[in-house]
Design a protein around this motif. Structure first.
Motif, PDB file in Angstrom:
ATOM      1  N   ALA A   8     -62.967 -46.978 -13.745  1.00  9.47           N
ATOM      2  CA  ALA A   8     -63.772 -46.041 -12.949  1.00  9.47           C
ATOM      3  C   ALA A   8     -65.196 -46.548 -12.766  1.00  9.47           C
ATOM      4  N   VAL A   9     -65.710 -47.282 -13.733  1.00  8.39           N
ATOM      5  CA  VAL A   9     -67.075 -47.809 -13.615  1.00  8.39           C
ATOM      6  C   VAL A   9     -67.077 -49.123 -12.839  1.00  8.39           C
ATOM      7  N   MET A  10     -66.092 -49.975 -13.066  1.00  8.12           N
ATOM      8  CA  MET A  10     -66.109 -51.296 -12.445  1.00  8.12           C
ATOM      9  C   MET A  10     -65.651 -51.292 -10.981  1.00  8.12           C
ATOM     10  N   PHE A  11     -64.809 -50.351 -10.590  1.00  8.54           N
ATOM     11  CA  PHE A  11     -64.345 -50.332  -9.196  1.00  8.54           C
ATOM     12  C   PHE A  11     -65.482 -50.095  -8.202  1.00  8.54           C
ATOM     13  N   PRO A  12     -66.397 -49.152  -8.439  1.00  6.98           N
ATOM     14  CA  PRO A  12     -67.494 -49.007  -7.473  1.00  6.98           C
ATOM     15  C   PRO A  12     -68.363 -50.262  -7.367  1.00  6.98           C
ATOM     16  N   LEU A  13     -68.524 -50.988  -8.463  1.00  8.15           N
ATOM     17  CA  LEU A  13     -69.266 -52.247  -8.392  1.00  8.15           C
ATOM     18  C   LEU A  13     -68.529 -53.258  -7.530  1.00  8.15           C
ATOM     19  N   PHE A  14     -67.217 -53.314  -7.692  1.00  2.65           N
ATOM     20  CA  PHE A  14     -66.402 -54.203  -6.855  1.00  2.65           C
ATOM     21  C   PHE A  14     -66.515 -53.802  -5.388  1.00  2.65           C
ATOM     22  N   ALA A  15     -66.391 -52.514  -5.126  1.00  6.43           N
ATOM     23  CA  ALA A  15     -66.407 -52.039  -3.734  1.00  6.43           C
ATOM     24  C   ALA A  15     -67.779 -52.225  -3.088  1.00  6.43           C
ATOM     25  N   ALA A  16     -68.863 -52.115  -3.863  1.00  5.13           N
ATOM     26  CA  ALA A  16     -70.202 -52.269  -3.294  1.00  5.13           C
ATOM     27  C   ALA A  16     -70.508 -53.725  -2.952  1.00  5.13           C
ATOM     28  N   GLN A  17     -69.984 -54.657  -3.712  1.00  4.40           N
ATOM     29  CA  GLN A  17     -70.295 -56.068  -3.501  1.00  4.40           C
ATOM     30  C   GLN A  17     -69.213 -56.826  -2.741  1.00  4.40           C
ATOM     31  N   GLY A  18     -68.036 -56.297  -2.693  1.00  3.47           N
ATOM     32  CA  GLY A  18     -66.932 -56.987  -2.031  1.00  3.47           C
ATOM     33  C   GLY A  18     -66.119 -56.012  -1.213  1.00  3.47           C
ATOM     34  N   GLY A  19     -64.897 -56.359  -0.956  1.00  7.11           N
ATOM     35  CA  GLY A  19     -64.034 -55.482  -0.187  1.00  7.11           C
ATOM     36  C   GLY A  19     -62.672 -56.126  -0.003  1.00  7.11           C
ATOM     37  N   TYR A  20     -61.863 -55.468   0.802  1.00  8.40           N
ATOM     38  CA  TYR A  20     -60.500 -55.931   1.046  1.00  8.40           C
ATOM     39  C   TYR A  20     -60.329 -56.533   2.439  1.00  8.40           C
ATOM     40  N   GLU A  21     -61.434 -56.758   3.168  1.00  7.06           N
ATOM     41  CA  GLU A  21     -61.327 -57.231   4.554  1.00  7.06           C
ATOM     42  C   GLU A  21     -60.730 -58.625   4.646  1.00  7.06           C
ATOM     43  N   GLY A  29     -66.401 -59.581  -4.863  1.00  6.93           N
ATOM     44  CA  GLY A  29     -66.451 -58.297  -5.557  1.00  6.93           C
ATOM     45  C   GLY A  29     -66.293 -58.355  -7.062  1.00  6.93           C
ATOM     46  N   PRO A  30     -65.393 -59.182  -7.589  1.00  8.81           N
ATOM     47  CA  PRO A  30     -65.192 -59.180  -9.037  1.00  8.81           C
ATOM     48  C   PRO A  30     -66.369 -59.702  -9.859  1.00  8.81           C
ATOM     49  N   ARG A  31     -67.216 -60.536  -9.262  1.00 13.29           N
ATOM     50  CA  ARG A  31     -68.309 -61.115 -10.055  1.00 13.29           C
ATOM     51  C   ARG A  31     -69.208 -60.054 -10.689  1.00 13.29           C
ATOM     52  N   PRO A  32     -69.798 -59.127  -9.928  1.00  9.27           N
ATOM     53  CA  PRO A  32     -70.657 -58.138 -10.579  1.00  9.27           C
ATOM     54  C   PRO A  32     -69.876 -57.162 -11.458  1.00  9.27           C
ATOM     55  N   ALA A  33     -68.641 -56.859 -11.082  1.00 10.70           N
ATOM     56  CA  ALA A  33     -67.841 -55.940 -11.892  1.00 10.70           C
ATOM     57  C   ALA A  33     -67.519 -56.564 -13.244  1.00 10.70           C
ATOM     58  N   LEU A  34     -67.132 -57.837 -13.240  1.00 14.71           N
ATOM     59  CA  LEU A  34     -66.824 -58.504 -14.501  1.00 14.71           C
ATOM     60  C   LEU A  34     -68.082 -58.727 -15.331  1.00 14.71           C
ATOM     61  N   ALA A  35     -69.217 -58.979 -14.684  1.00 16.69           N
ATOM     62  CA  ALA A  35     -70.471 -59.130 -15.423  1.00 16.69           C
ATOM     63  C   ALA A  35     -70.845 -57.814 -16.104  1.00 16.69           C
ATOM     64  N   ALA A  36     -70.673 -56.705 -15.406  1.00 13.67           N
ATOM     65  CA  ALA A  36     -70.970 -55.400 -16.009  1.00 13.67           C
ATOM     66  C   ALA A  36     -70.010 -55.106 -17.158  1.00 13.67           C
ATOM     67  N   GLY A  37     -68.733 -55.422 -16.980  1.00 10.22           N
ATOM     68  CA  GLY A  37     -67.759 -55.215 -18.047  1.00 10.22           C
ATOM     69  C   GLY A  37     -68.071 -56.068 -19.262  1.00 10.22           C
ATOM     70  N   ALA A  38     -68.472 -57.316 -19.041  1.00 10.63           N
ATOM     71  CA  ALA A  38     -68.830 -58.190 -20.155  1.00 10.63           C
ATOM     72  C   ALA A  38     -70.078 -57.686 -20.866  1.00 10.63           C
ATOM     73  N   ALA A  39     -71.039 -57.140 -20.115  1.00 10.10           N
ATOM     74  CA  ALA A  39     -72.247 -56.583 -20.729  1.00 10.10           C
ATOM     75  C   ALA A  39     -71.908 -55.392 -21.617  1.00 10.10           C
ATOM     76  N   VAL A  40     -70.996 -54.546 -21.163  1.00 11.74           N
ATOM     77  CA  VAL A  40     -70.597 -53.383 -21.962  1.00 11.74           C
ATOM     78  C   VAL A  40     -69.883 -53.840 -23.235  1.00 11.74           C
ATOM     79  N   VAL A  41     -69.027 -54.838 -23.125  1.00  9.18           N
ATOM     80  CA  VAL A  41     -68.341 -55.363 -24.310  1.00  9.18           C
ATOM     81  C   VAL A  41     -69.357 -55.969 -25.272  1.00  9.18           C
TER      82      VAL A  41
END
Length: 83
Positions: A8-21, A29-41
């Motif tokens: 729920a937290v990482m999907f909006p980060l993915f959607a804001a920086q990337g997309g499915y086009e 999209g995955p770069r900022p989402a994975l960076a945020a997930g790694a920061a939380v871990v």
């Protein structure tokens, strides 16, 4: 619960920086989402290091109730069973 909250937290980060086009936005999209997930871990790991561990004082009575390692118990027989 942790996995659902993480998604729920990482999907909006993915959607804001990337997309499915196309492949390019999907790959961005995955770069900022994975960076945020790694920061939380990383924060969770730091918190785990700060939390005090178990005390090593006198242990509570640790007697085991029940069978020992080498004991054998006769098979249970149902009441009223016909042999």
């Amino acid at each position: 619960m942790g996995g659902a909250l993480g998604i729920a937290v990482m999907f909006p980060l993915f959607a804001a920086q990337g997309g499915y086009e196309s492949a390019r936005p999907f790959g961005d999209g995955p770069r900022p989402a994975l960076a945020a997930g790694a920061a939380v871990v990383g924060l969770a790991e730091a918190a785990a290091l700060v939390v005090p561990g178990r005390r090593t004082g006198a242990a509570p009575d640790a007697r085991v109730v029940g069978r020992g390692c080498g004991e054998r118990r006769a098979p249970a027989v149902a009441v009223g069973a016909v042999s």
